[in-house]
Write a protein that holds these residues in place. Structure first.
Motif, PDB file in Angstrom:
ATOM      1  N   ASP A  34       0.778  -1.024  -0.033  1.00 11.80           N
ATOM      2  CA  ASP A  34       0.162  -0.074   0.018  1.00 11.80           C
ATOM      3  C   ASP A  34       0.961   1.085  -0.110  1.00 11.80           C
ATOM      4  OD1 ASP A  34      -2.211  -1.499   0.043  1.00 11.80           O
ATOM      5  OD2 ASP A  34      -2.820  -1.407   2.017  1.00 11.80           O
ATOM      6  N   LEU A  35       2.118   1.257   0.516  1.00 12.78           N
ATOM      7  CA  LEU A  35       2.921   2.289   0.633  1.00 12.78           C
ATOM      8  C   LEU A  35       4.032   2.363  -0.423  1.00 12.78           C
ATOM      9  CD1 LEU A  35       3.833   5.060   1.971  1.00 12.78           C
ATOM     10  CD2 LEU A  35       5.381   3.468   3.846  1.00 12.78           C
ATOM     11  N   GLU A  73      -5.568   7.046   5.356  1.00 11.65           N
ATOM     12  CA  GLU A  73      -5.242   8.415   5.181  1.00 11.65           C
ATOM     13  C   GLU A  73      -4.156   8.996   4.905  1.00 11.65           C
ATOM     14  OE1 GLU A  73      -6.401   9.688   9.265  1.00 11.65           O
ATOM     15  OE2 GLU A  73      -8.800   9.327   8.859  1.00 11.65           O
ATOM     16  N   SER A  74      -2.993   8.588   5.368  1.00 11.21           N
ATOM     17  CA  SER A  74      -1.307   8.980   5.303  1.00 11.21           C
ATOM     18  C   SER A  74      -1.226   8.656   3.690  1.00 11.21           C
ATOM     19  CB  SER A  74      -0.591   8.307   6.166  1.00 11.21           C
ATOM     20  OG  SER A  74      -0.913   8.415   7.422  1.00 11.21           O
ATOM     21  N   ILE A  75      -1.507   7.581   3.161  1.00 12.69           N
ATOM     22  CA  ILE A  75      -1.360   7.198   1.890  1.00 12.69           C
ATOM     23  C   ILE A  75      -2.023   8.087   0.705  1.00 12.69           C
ATOM     24  CG2 ILE A  75      -1.534   5.283   0.112  1.00 12.69           C
ATOM     25  CD1 ILE A  75      -0.503   3.305   2.351  1.00 12.69           C
ATOM     26  N   ASP A 130       1.612   5.961 -14.366  1.00 13.75           N
ATOM     27  CA  ASP A 130       1.830   7.003 -13.304  1.00 13.75           C
ATOM     28  C   ASP A 130       1.964   6.200 -12.026  1.00 13.75           C
ATOM     29  OD1 ASP A 130       1.525   8.757 -15.447  1.00 13.75           O
ATOM     30  OD2 ASP A 130      -0.453   9.701 -14.541  1.00 13.75           O
ATOM     31  N   LYS A 131       1.385   5.284 -11.608  1.00 14.31           N
ATOM     32  CA  LYS A 131       1.243   4.278 -10.619  1.00 14.31           C
ATOM     33  C   LYS A 131       2.894   3.903 -10.368  1.00 14.31           C
ATOM     34  CE  LYS A 131       0.195   1.710  -6.885  1.00 14.31           C
ATOM     35  NZ  LYS A 131       1.516   1.084  -6.759  1.00 14.31           N
ATOM     36  N   PHE A 132       3.551   3.285 -11.398  1.00  9.76           N
ATOM     37  CA  PHE A 132       4.901   2.999 -11.302  1.00  9.76           C
ATOM     38  C   PHE A 132       5.950   3.910 -10.979  1.00  9.76           C
ATOM     39  CE2 PHE A 132       8.911   1.227 -13.005  1.00  9.76           C
ATOM     40  CZ  PHE A 132       8.905   0.162 -12.293  1.00  9.76           C
ATOM     41  N   VAL A 173      -0.073  11.049   0.695  1.00  9.47           N
ATOM     42  CA  VAL A 173       1.426  10.802  -0.335  1.00  9.47           C
ATOM     43  C   VAL A 173       0.831  10.728  -1.714  1.00  9.47           C
ATOM     44  CG1 VAL A 173       2.940   9.119  -0.817  1.00  9.47           C
ATOM     45  CG2 VAL A 173       2.449   9.554   1.593  1.00  9.47           C
ATOM     46  N   ASP A 174      -0.116  10.057  -2.103  1.00  8.10           N
ATOM     47  CA  ASP A 174      -0.405   9.808  -3.576  1.00  8.10           C
ATOM     48  C   ASP A 174      -0.716  11.218  -4.103  1.00  8.10           C
ATOM     49  OD1 ASP A 174      -0.097   7.251  -3.199  1.00  8.10           O
ATOM     50  OD2 ASP A 174      -2.110   6.578  -3.157  1.00  8.10           O
ATOM     51  N   LYS A 175      -1.658  12.081  -3.448  1.00  9.34           N
ATOM     52  CA  LYS A 175      -1.993  13.337  -3.881  1.00  9.34           C
ATOM     53  C   LYS A 175      -0.797  14.175  -4.329  1.00  9.34           C
ATOM     54  CE  LYS A 175      -4.376  17.566  -2.195  1.00  9.34           C
ATOM     55  NZ  LYS A 175      -5.104  18.245  -0.992  1.00  9.34           N
ATOM     56  N   PHE A 176       0.435  14.174  -3.468  1.00  8.06           N
ATOM     57  CA  PHE A 176       1.560  14.897  -3.705  1.00  8.06           C
ATOM     58  C   PHE A 176       2.275  14.452  -4.901  1.00  8.06           C
ATOM     59  CE2 PHE A 176       6.129  15.653  -3.249  1.00  8.06           C
ATOM     60  CZ  PHE A 176       6.023  16.598  -3.188  1.00  8.06           C
ATOM     61  N   ALA A 177       2.298  12.993  -5.059  1.00 12.03           N
ATOM     62  CA  ALA A 177       2.950  12.199  -6.184  1.00 12.03           C
ATOM     63  C   ALA A 177       2.444  12.537  -7.275  1.00 12.03           C
ATOM     64  CB  ALA A 177       3.449  10.897  -5.623  1.00 12.03           C
TER      65      ALA A 177
END
Length: 549
Positions: free
Chosen positions: A137-138, A270-272, A320-322, A275-279
């Protein structure tokens, strides 16, 4: 003889009833034998489980295995607790979790075993499905958790980039800018206001900004006056802590918590998202920049841009996920490791002022050898250490290595057995077994480092005044074998440059009474940070060292 035995048993039973439970059994004569039998069974189980401790390391209870001991160990310094168990078992220990769970594993700190799994039989000890599922997940399919072709491709690409002149220039130039434009002004502001600061937080901000520039080509501005709160930085730290919790929780339990979105799994989710939003925003912005850039514009050399220029299967660009996974993994590698190591280094210096004096003497000796007269005269706050000067700081590197030996940034790491095997110490490994190698424990083993293994002695790294590295299977702070840390050289340069820049200007004193214990996370943060007070270093003190040279 039978009559005598029966009489003794009857007497024991009578004494048991009279003195242990007076007045109770008289009301339940029909249940006495059953209760006595039940109590005898409980006593037998307790005695049997406790007797196993000497042979197996911990009491092994029916159904729950060694989980009660683990729970108790988690209440204090879990790394010291693990070290105590492994050392009592001569370097290798088999942990048995509750029945029907996957908490069973082999823990080792034997250098022979470490070399076997990191180098000799590397292909038989991948990160494994359990590790990937736990951190997916992270970290997704990034270099930290990937195996086989996915790992090899990332490793090869990153290796080429790390060894390029363009990338080395990017890392050193960004570090110089961050130290002199942000780190030192923040420290100076603390001195002027006479207030303590959390040095661990400051160093995390420094390495976070540095690695974001290197990985994303983006400067989040985490380290600047006022110390703004950066949601991504806080989310990333919370996510690593919640992820580690999964490793000490039966999979069924944390997966249930995840499906119900409660407890640590809610925090992780919530944390991930943050993180995803920023990335995702960074990736979207970078793609737009690259699409608008002309062929003649200077090519960026950050890791994200490099991977965007490569092709995945069938000639398609990476998803984008990779790309997100790659960047998050490099942030974990570059942000936490150096800053955490520096935090423990400054804490150790506070307890060993004689080491600080030797570091300062070395720095002043190197500065005294500058050939330019004007440069010699300007040894004030404007001083900037040159790359060749930083590389010559041998004693400083020894002091940092010694800090990493005692407080490795990654205290434990994980592997999985692909096919049945046997460790050099004779431990039998069945297919699917999880193996945890305890890097923290290795620094506390007399068999590896001698009777003074718990002492902070940078001199153990020096031969005729020159720094000498140790085997990666004895000193595993940077991993070893094919997975040896790609950023090892830069990490040392980063730590040496930051440490020398601070120590030359300031006395760093830990606030009296401030508690310093490790936090249980993927990297070994200090649980309560490192509260310090800074004061300007006395010019006479520097002159004393400079005149000596």
């Amino acid at each position: 003889m039978t009559s005598s035995t029966s009489s003794s048993a009857s007497l024991a039973s009578d004494l048991f009833r009279r003195f242990l439970f007076p007045g109770v059994f008289s009301f339940m004569p029909a249940d006495i034998q059953m209760l006595e039998l039940l109590l005898a069974l409980v006593v037998f189980i307790v005695i049997h489980s406790l007797r196993q401790q000497k042979r197996q390391g911990l009491p092994n209870w029916p159904v729950v295995g060694m989980l009660p001991s683990l729970i108790l160990g988690l209440q204090g310094d879990v790394y010291e607790w693990i070290s105590g168990v492994i050392c009592r078992q001569n370097g290798t220990f088999i942990f048995k979790g509750p029945w029907f769970t996957n908490l069973n594993c082999v823990l080792t700190s034997d250098p022979r075993n470490i070399e076997h799994l990191l180098k000799t039989k590397f292909s038989n000890f991948p990160k494994g499905e359990y590790f990937r599922n736990t951190v997916r997940d992270l970290l997704g399919d990034g270099i930290f958790s990937a195996d086989d072709e996915i790992w090899q491709k990332q490793r090869k690409t990153a290796s080429l980039e790390f060894h390029s002149a363009k990338f080395r220039n990017l890392t050193t130039e960004s570090l110089l800018e961050l130290v002199h434009s942000r780190l030192l002004p923040v420290l100076e502001d603390s001195v002027k206001q006479s207030i303590p600061l959390d040095l661990q937080d400051i160093l995390l901000r420094l390495t976070f900004d540095n690695v974001c520039i290197i990985a994303f080509g983006v400067d989040p501005g985490c380290l600047r006056l006022g110390l703004p709160q950066i949601p991504f930085a806080k989310a990333f730290e919370d996510a690593t802590e919640a992820t580690l919790f999964r490793f000490v929780t039966p999979t069924l339990i944390w997966k249930t918590m995840r499906s119900l979105n409660i407890g640590t799994e809610k925090k992780l989710n919530e944390s991930i998202r943050e993180v995803d939003k920023f990335a995702e925003e960074v990736i979207r912005t970078r793609k737009k920049e690259l699409s608008l850039a002309s062929e003649h514009e200077k090519q960026r050399s950050d890791i994200l841009t490099v991977f965007m220029g490569l092709k995945a299967e069938q000639g398609r660009p990476f998803s984008d996920k990779f790309l997100r996974d790659i960047c998050v993994n490099f942030i974990l590698a570059g942000r936490d490791t150096s800053s955490v190591a520096l935090s423990w280094f400054f804490w150790l210096l506070n307890r060993h002022p004689e080491v600080e004096e030797k570091i300062l003497a070395e720095i002043c000796k190197i500065l005294s050898e500058r050939k330019d007269t004007k440069e010699k005269e300007d040894l004030s706050n404007n001083l900037i250490f040159k790359p060749e000067e930083v590389k010559r700081m041998e004693y400083l590197q020894a002091a940092l290595s010694e800090a990493l030996r005692l407080h490795p940034s990654v205290p434990v790491d994980h592997k999985e057995v692909l096919e049945d095997d046997v460790f050099p110490d004779g431990t039998v490994l069945k297919k699917g077994t999880k193996v945890v190698y305890a890097i923290y424990t290795m620094g506390r083993m007399e068999g590896i480092w001698g009777k003074d293994c718990r002492d902070y002695k940078p001199e153990r790294w020096l031969r005729d005044g020159r720094y000498m590295s140790e085997s990666a299977y004895k000193f595993t702070a940077f991993n070893g074998g094919p997975r040896l840390c790609l950023g090892k050289d830069f990490a040392y340069y980063q730590m040496k440059f930051a440490a020398a820049s601070i120590l030359y200007r300031y006395n760093v004193k830990v606030v009296e009474g401030h508690p310093v214990i490790p936090k249980m996370a993927l990297t070994m943060y200090m649980k309560y940070g490192l509260k310090v007070r800074l004061s300007r270093r006395n010019e006479f003190e520097l002159d004393k060292h400079l005149k000596k040279n």
